[in-house]
Each structure stands twice: as C-alpha cells, then as structure tokens.
Design a protein around this motif. Structure first.
Motif, PDB file in Angstrom:
ATOM      1  N   GLY A 170       2.037   1.828  -3.330  1.00 12.00           N
ATOM      2  CA  GLY A 170       0.925   2.368  -4.112  1.00 12.00           C
ATOM      3  C   GLY A 170       0.805   3.870  -3.930  1.00 12.00           C
ATOM      4  N   ASN A 194       0.976   6.279  -7.121  1.00  9.32           N
ATOM      5  CA  ASN A 194      -0.164   7.085  -7.554  1.00  9.32           C
ATOM      6  C   ASN A 194      -1.126   7.258  -6.387  1.00  9.32           C
ATOM      7  OD1 ASN A 194      -2.364   8.280  -8.750  1.00  9.32           O
ATOM      8  ND2 ASN A 194      -2.385   6.935 -10.542  1.00  9.32           N
ATOM      9  N   HIS A 225     -12.170   8.029  -0.931  1.00 15.30           N
ATOM     10  CA  HIS A 225     -12.013   6.656  -0.437  1.00 15.30           C
ATOM     11  C   HIS A 225     -13.290   6.171   0.254  1.00 15.30           C
ATOM     12  CE1 HIS A 225     -10.725   8.722   3.367  1.00 15.30           C
ATOM     13  NE2 HIS A 225     -11.341   7.712   3.906  1.00 15.30           N
ATOM     14  N   PHE A 236      -0.930   2.236 -11.106  1.00 18.46           N
ATOM     15  CA  PHE A 236       0.319   2.331 -10.344  1.00 18.46           C
ATOM     16  C   PHE A 236       1.460   1.945 -11.272  1.00 18.46           C
ATOM     17  CE2 PHE A 236      -2.978   0.890  -7.274  1.00 18.46           C
ATOM     18  CZ  PHE A 236      -3.110   2.098  -6.593  1.00 18.46           C
ATOM     19  N   MET A 269       0.843  -1.207   0.000  1.00 17.46           N
ATOM     20  CA  MET A 269       0.000   0.000   0.000  1.00 17.46           C
ATOM     21  C   MET A 269       0.877   1.255   0.000  1.00 17.46           C
ATOM     22  SD  MET A 269      -2.589  -1.653  -0.105  1.00 17.46           S
ATOM     23  CE  MET A 269      -2.395  -3.393  -0.025  1.00 17.46           C
ATOM     24  N   MET A 314      -3.423   9.433  -5.873  1.00 13.75           N
ATOM     25  CA  MET A 314      -4.811   9.703  -6.232  1.00 13.75           C
ATOM     26  C   MET A 314      -5.547   8.381  -6.497  1.00 13.75           C
ATOM     27  SD  MET A 314      -6.191  11.874  -9.418  1.00 13.75           S
ATOM     28  CE  MET A 314      -7.156  10.781 -10.396  1.00 13.75           C
ATOM     29  N   ARG A 315      -4.895   7.472  -7.213  1.00 13.80           N
ATOM     30  CA  ARG A 315      -5.524   6.188  -7.496  1.00 13.80           C
ATOM     31  C   ARG A 315      -5.816   5.448  -6.190  1.00 13.80           C
ATOM     32  NH1 ARG A 315      -9.436   3.750  -9.423  1.00 13.80           N
ATOM     33  NH2 ARG A 315      -9.098   3.570 -11.642  1.00 13.80           N
ATOM     34  N   MET A 316      -4.899   5.576  -5.222  1.00 11.64           N
ATOM     35  CA  MET A 316      -5.118   4.928  -3.933  1.00 11.64           C
ATOM     36  C   MET A 316      -6.409   5.429  -3.293  1.00 11.64           C
ATOM     37  SD  MET A 316      -2.973   2.599  -3.243  1.00 11.64           S
ATOM     38  CE  MET A 316      -2.704   2.241  -1.518  1.00 11.64           C
ATOM     39  N   SER A 317      -6.653   6.740  -3.349  1.00 12.46           N
ATOM     40  CA  SER A 317      -7.882   7.285  -2.762  1.00 12.46           C
ATOM     41  C   SER A 317      -9.106   6.733  -3.467  1.00 12.46           C
ATOM     42  CB  SER A 317      -7.916   8.809  -2.877  1.00 12.46           C
ATOM     43  OG  SER A 317      -6.744   9.358  -2.383  1.00 12.46           O
ATOM     44  N   TYR A 318      -9.065   6.714  -4.822  1.00 16.72           N
ATOM     45  CA  TYR A 318     -10.234   6.258  -5.569  1.00 16.72           C
ATOM     46  C   TYR A 318     -10.367   4.742  -5.531  1.00 16.72           C
ATOM     47  CZ  TYR A 318     -11.009  10.961  -7.082  1.00 16.72           C
ATOM     48  OH  TYR A 318     -11.286  12.302  -7.071  1.00 16.72           O
ATOM     49  N   THR A 319      -9.358   4.095  -4.934  1.00 14.78           N
ATOM     50  CA  THR A 319      -9.424   2.652  -4.773  1.00 14.78           C
ATOM     51  C   THR A 319      -9.939   2.300  -3.381  1.00 14.78           C
ATOM     52  OG1 THR A 319      -7.674   2.373  -6.384  1.00 14.78           O
ATOM     53  CG2 THR A 319      -7.964   0.564  -4.895  1.00 14.78           C
ATOM     54  N   GLY A 320     -10.184   3.324  -2.571  1.00 13.69           N
ATOM     55  CA  GLY A 320     -10.795   3.071  -1.267  1.00 13.69           C
ATOM     56  C   GLY A 320      -9.853   3.144  -0.085  1.00 13.69           C
ATOM     57  N   PHE A 321      -8.628   3.630  -0.315  1.00 14.94           N
ATOM     58  CA  PHE A 321      -7.688   3.737   0.800  1.00 14.94           C
ATOM     59  C   PHE A 321      -7.658   5.148   1.355  1.00 14.94           C
ATOM     60  CE2 PHE A 321      -5.870   0.142  -1.537  1.00 14.94           C
ATOM     61  CZ  PHE A 321      -5.794  -0.775  -0.510  1.00 14.94           C
ATOM     62  N   ASN A 322      -7.655   5.218   2.679  1.00 15.94           N
ATOM     63  CA  ASN A 322      -7.422   6.491   3.338  1.00 15.94           C
ATOM     64  C   ASN A 322      -5.908   6.632   3.439  1.00 15.94           C
ATOM     65  OD1 ASN A 322      -7.726   8.825   4.711  1.00 15.94           O
ATOM     66  ND2 ASN A 322      -8.696   7.936   6.511  1.00 15.94           N
ATOM     67  N   ALA A 335     -10.487   0.829   4.509  1.00 15.63           N
ATOM     68  CA  ALA A 335      -9.755   2.024   4.100  1.00 15.63           C
ATOM     69  C   ALA A 335      -8.367   2.115   4.732  1.00 15.63           C
ATOM     70  CB  ALA A 335     -10.562   3.276   4.443  1.00 15.63           C
ATOM     71  N   ASN A 389     -15.627   5.119  -2.513  1.00 18.67           N
ATOM     72  CA  ASN A 389     -15.238   3.808  -3.034  1.00 18.67           C
ATOM     73  C   ASN A 389     -15.654   2.688  -2.084  1.00 18.67           C
ATOM     74  OD1 ASN A 389     -13.063   1.498  -2.903  1.00 18.67           O
ATOM     75  ND2 ASN A 389     -13.192   2.174  -5.028  1.00 18.67           N
ATOM     76  N   GLN A 390     -15.457   2.923  -0.790  1.00 17.63           N
ATOM     77  CA  GLN A 390     -15.795   1.868   0.179  1.00 17.63           C
ATOM     78  C   GLN A 390     -17.294   1.581   0.203  1.00 17.63           C
ATOM     79  OE1 GLN A 390     -13.952  -0.202   1.902  1.00 17.63           O
ATOM     80  NE2 GLN A 390     -11.908   0.616   1.597  1.00 17.63           N
TER      81      GLN A 390
END
Lengths: 380, 262
Positions: A212, A216, B79, B96, A209, A218-226, B116, B82-83
């Motif tokens: 990641g 990128n 996020h 990535f 993570m 931004m992609r991490m955020s849109y993938t659901g990661f805080n 998240a 998305n969740q």
C-alpha cells in the motif's frame, strides 16, 4: 502454529525451491558452476537479494546503500570468530542483530525523505561507512589488510573447552567443519529459512501494508496508517538479511574487507532484483544467480573455449565469429550483462519473472480454463 | 429546538487560510451536527476543497482551529485524524492502483482493526476471513462485487470513486468527508451513489459533502452552507438556501437553474 503456516500455493513453491537449492550441485554441473565456492555465493547473494526486495519490492524505497549492512554483517561475524567461537550460529545471530541496529539508525535518518533523496541518503551513509572502515575505524576493521583470523585470537568460548590448534581454525557448526560442500549446504539451509520468512512477509497483512505504501503512500496516511514505522521496519528487516548474507560470506571465508561495502556492491543487489523481477519472491534469487554466474564463469571464458564452441562453423568464418564473440566473454562479461540488463528492462520491465509469466500465459491460452481459473468467480 | 439538544460533532472555529496574499478562507465558522449531512456548495475557487483539506489535516490553517468530538484536529497528522474516526473521499480518487479492488478495501479495514502501526507477519491475509467477508459485502453495496479481483488501476473513474467510497465505509467512520463524490459519474451511477449515501445516512453517519450537482445536494443535505470568495455567505436548511437570492447570484446563476432540479 500460525508462525509455520503457509498457504498451499506458498508451501508448494517452498518445496520446489528447496528441491532446486538442494540439487544445485547436480544441475549446475552442465554450466561448469558446480564448485562449492560459487554455489555458496549463489545461496548467499540470493539471501541478500531476497532481503533487499522486501524493502524495494514491497515499499518501493530504493536503497543504494545496502552493501553497508553486508559489510557490517561480515565484520561482526569475523569478530565473533576472533573473540568468542568459530561456531557459525553465534556469528550469524550477532551479525543479524548488529546490522539490524545499524539499519535502524541509517533507516531512521534516510526515511525522512522519499524518492531519489532517500536513495542518495542511503548511498551517502554507505559510502561514509566504507570510508570510515578504511580510516577512523581501522582498529575495528583492520583497514586495507582486511579483518582476518590470527593465531593469537582470544576465542574465549572455544579455548575454554579445547586447546589451541596449530593452524588457523575454520568455521564450524556444533563441531562440524563448514567448508566446501558442507559450507554450501549450511548456506542453503539458511537461504531456505530466509526464503520462508520472506514468504510469510509477502502473504501477511504487514506485507500488504508495505505494498500500500508503494502504491499510494498518501492514501495510506489518510487511511489511518503511520507509514514511517512501516517503512522503517521493512528497512531494518532487509538490513538484517544483508547482515545475514555478510555473516555467511565470513563463515565460508573468514575474512572481512571494506570493499564489500562499496557502492558498486550496493548497485549489484539493485541489478539482481530488477533483472529477476522486483516485488516477486523468486525473481531476486534468479537475478542473483545470473549475475554471480556471469561474474564467475562467463568472465573466465577465453578464446580457446570459444574456438571449440564454434567448431561447427567453417574455417574462414570461424576466426571472425570467435574474434567478435570474444569481446563479450572474459573481461567483456560486463558488456554482455549490460546488454542483457538493457534488453530485460526495455522488453520485460517486470524482469525475468515477467518473462516466465508471459510464457505461462501463452500455454494457458492454448488450453481450456482449469479448476484454478474457475475459483476466480465463485458462486455468490 | 434548543441548543442543548443539538449535538455538534464537528466544529470549524473561525478558520482562515492564506496562501501568500490570497485569502482562500476567511473567518469560517461551521457546525456539523451528529448524524446530519452537511453540504458545502459554491462556485469554483470558493475555497471548498481548501476547507476540506484544513479539516482533514492536509493543510494547516493560518488561524483558527477544527474540533471534532472534543478533540482539536488542527496540528494532528492525517493518520491520527483518521484514527479518530474521520475518513475522506478525494476529488481525484486516491486509491492503491497496484492492488486488487478487494485488497484496496481490505487495507483500510486493517487500519481500523490494528491501529496506525502493527507488524503482523504471523497470520496471512488469506486467513482474515472476517475482514474479507466484510470487504466483499461493502463491495456488493457499492456495486463492485464482480470487479473485486480486478486491478484497481484498471477501473473506470466512476468505479474508482465508488471503490474509494467503499474504502472509507469499511472503516465505519464517525465523520465522512466527500469531495464531489459523483463527479464524472453517469446519471445512473450518480443515482446509485445517492441511494447508497442515503442508506449510510440511515445508519447515522455524519457527512460533510462538497458537490456541484444540485440534484445530489438536495437529495442528501440536511443543511447547506454556501461558500463564496472564501466566506460563508449563506447557511440553512435546503429550502431556505434555495430561496436565498444571494446564493442564486453567487453560485446558481439565477432562478432557472434551480427550477431545473425540482
């Protein structure tokens, strides 16, 4: 238990690394670097660089203030010696906890920004800590005279069991004095534990993570990661590594001064990491060793040593060669280091480790593909 | 069909978005039913991407709100959205580049499984066999199985798109937003992607799709909204929209363009 499991490859790397570290007194001898004081520094700054790389190498956040955590670790350890006991373990433990808390606060504030603004914020906080250590915080840091052990220290735990000796005590581990070689081996064991934990982080989902985020965010955020708590956790972990290194500096020499927190010290760990190879496990260690070697050995070369080294050159040329070479050693060691750094960054952006990889690739090209390469394409 | 039978899962409620004096979106109302593929078409600059950005939380609307499955998305962080089960394929692939193709697809799988934020340093990625198998199966679906150990940054643009689609699919989103998923693809890859999206449709995933390629739109859409000048100028079943004169003037540039896709 999952905690102690490593992949076969990582276990092999750890074993080889342990071998290299444990035999350090042997293989440093030809370089004239096999005295305990320097080898202790090799181990300690390797820990510092490994920890820094967990933040910079994995998340891409470049901190310019990690020396502050090194300093906090040193101060905490010396206070543990003064107030509690000369045993090293409580000192290390307290240093890791306190520097971790310190990193939590600085990281929380600095990670509100990214890129250059993040770097500047960390630099500002570190310089603030440095200046506070010299001014407002002198009751804790003892200012310019540095925090030292005194004959009047309370050492509550130690003195409950033994009487006060005549001289200043030295750090110990369960009664065994840690100085010289025993000090080095203590640092070496801590280094191996630190290296092992870094391997765990690198191989874990958490490490993936962090990569990641570097690749990128931004992609991490849109993938659901805080993403912010991820970066903050990496920041705190690397701050704890720095605190651990700082505490070990105090174990091997129970003295803590504010100059350890100066921005040049923060810059040094950045150089170590880049020189060795950002984002690799071994790279920062090699960078740390190289820079500490230059700082301590290369800087002590004088014209006498050079003159003997260039003995094979005929007399008329000999003096010229020595005169030129002498500019690059002794006080000129930073010139050599600077040139080396430029060369590495220009020709090997991945640091020394990229050089190692390229050499490895050259050898592999000559041989037919081995079993390892076959695994890349398993049958469907 | 009565209104009670319709299960609206995404509701864009009277959304407007201004950039300074520019009205990018004006009073947009949109209802997307569960399991349907809703296409948004329109000329360049009509506000299609802006609308998607408002839905996904990248832009805050000037007024109005977006409701997904009873939850107000407006004001939530990306996020969090998305969740809740909303995934997006971007117009320019957001991937990535420093990770391998397989890792690119595994990262979103962790977001689905672990939430998240979770610090997991005990078990190595290598031991996550179930997630890896799932990622490899999805790479097989999108036709990237043989590239799974490649550096994602080295993929062609079309491959990056397919990989990004795989990154979304592994999350099993309830709503998938696709911003021109076939732009820059060869005819062959486009058809593969259409087949793939039809397969997903059979699984009942709700989709909002922005697309220029009418072949793709009419192959996939259950319902089409036409956006022009930041307003919805027409909405309906594909055949209704195809016959709508206003649409042809605004976007399709006359009937001959439509005949070409028949």
């Amino acid at each position: 238990m999952a905690l102690f499991q490593l992949s076969r490859r990582d276990a092999l790397i750890l074993a080889l690394f342990a071998l290299v570290v444990v035999t350090m007194p042997v293989w440093t001898a030809p370089f004239g670097a096999n005295y305990p004081g320097l080898m202790q520094k090799f181990a300690i700054y390797a820990i510092f660089a490994i920890g820094f790389n967990i933040l910079f190498g994995l998340t891409g956040y470049l901190s310019f203030g990690h020396a502050a955590f090194l300093g906090v670790g040193s101060y905490t350890a010396v206070w543990s010696f003064k107030l509690l006991t000369m045993d090293a373990l409580p000192a290390l433990l307290l240093a890791v906890v306190i520097s971790g808390l310190f990193a939590l606060v600085i990281g929380f504030l600095s990670l509100r920004r990214s890129g250059i603004y993040f770097s500047i914020l960390t630099l500002a906080f570190a310089q603030m800590s440095y200046n506070l250590a010299y001014s407002v915080l002198t009751p804790i840091t003892n200012g310019e005279t540095s925090l030292q052990l005194t004959l009047q220290d309370p050492r509550l735990i130690d003195l409950a069991f033994t009487t006060r000796g005549a001289g200043l005590p030295t750090a110990s581990l369960f009664g065994v004095t840690l100085s010289g070689l025993s000090g080095f081996y203590f640092c070496a064991v801590v280094l191996l534990i630190a290296f092992f934990f870094a391997q765990k982080v690198f191989a874990s989902p958490f490490g993936m993570m962090l990569r990641g985020i570097k690749s990128n965010q931004m992609r991490m955020s849109y993938t659901g990661f805080n993403t912010r708590p991820y970066a903050l956790t990496a920041f705190v972990i690397s701050g704890m590594y720095a605190g651990l290194a700082g505490a070990l500096l105090a174990v091997t020499d129970p003295l803590a001064g504010a100059e350890r927190m100066q921005w040049t010290a923060s810059g040094e760990v950045v150089l170590m990491t880049i020189l060795g190879g950002v984002g690799t496990l071994i790279g920062p260690v090699m960078g740390a060793w190289l820079i500490k070697y230059f700082e301590n050995i290369f800087s002590s070369f004088n014209e006498g040593i050079l003159s003997r080294f260039f003995d094979f050159i005929p007399a008329p040329l000999h003096d010229t060669v020595v005169a030129i070479a002498s500019k690059f050693v002794g006080e000129g060691w930073q010139l050599t280091l600077g040139l080396l750094f430029v060369l590495v960054v220009v020709f090997l952006p991945g640091g020394i480790m990229e050089g190692v990889r390229r050499i490895g690739a050259l050898f592999r090209r000559g041989n037919p593909p081995k079993a390892g390469a076959m695994r890349v394409q398993p049958a469907e | 069909m009565t209104t009670t039978e319709r299960n609206v899962v995404l509701h864009v409620d009277d959304v407007s978005k201004n950039f300074g004096g520019l009205h990018a979106l004006s009073d947009i109302d949109l209802e997307v039913e569960e399991g349907q593929t809703h296409a948004i078409i329109g000329p360049n600059g009509a506000g299609k991407s802006t609308l998607l950005n408002v839905i996904i939380g990248r832009l805050a609307p000037t007024s109005g709100a977006v409701v997904f499955d009873g939850q107000v998305l407006t004001g939530k962080k990306p996020h969090q959205i998305n969740q809740l089960g909303v995934a997006r394929v971007f117009q320019t692939p957001e991937i990535f580049p420093d990770l391998t193709v397989l890792q690119n697809v595994m990262v979103p799988a962790f977001a689905r499984r672990d939430g998240a934020f979770r610090v997991n340093v005990l078990r190595s990625v290598e031991r996550e066999a179930a997630l890896r198998d799932e990622a490899e199966a999805i790479l097989e679906d999108v036709g990237l199985a043989d590239r799974r150990l490649s550096h994602a940054g080295a993929l062609s643009r079309g491959d990056k798109r397919r990989m990004e689609l795989a990154m979304c699919l592994i999350q099993h989103p309830r709503l998938l937003l696709l911003d021109e998923p076939t732009a820059g693809m060869s005819r062959h890859d486009t058809n593969t992607t259409i087949d793939l999206l039809q397969k997903i449709k059979a699984r009942g995933m709700t989709k909002v799709i922005i697309e220029h390629d009418m072949h793709v739109v009419f192959s996939l859409a259950d319902k089409i909204s036409v956006l022009s000048g930041g307003r919805i100028i027409a909405e309906g079943l594909p055949d209704e929209v195809r016959g709508n004169i206003k649409v042809q003037e605004a976007y399709l540039g006359g009937a001959h363009r439509l005949e070409a896709v028949h």
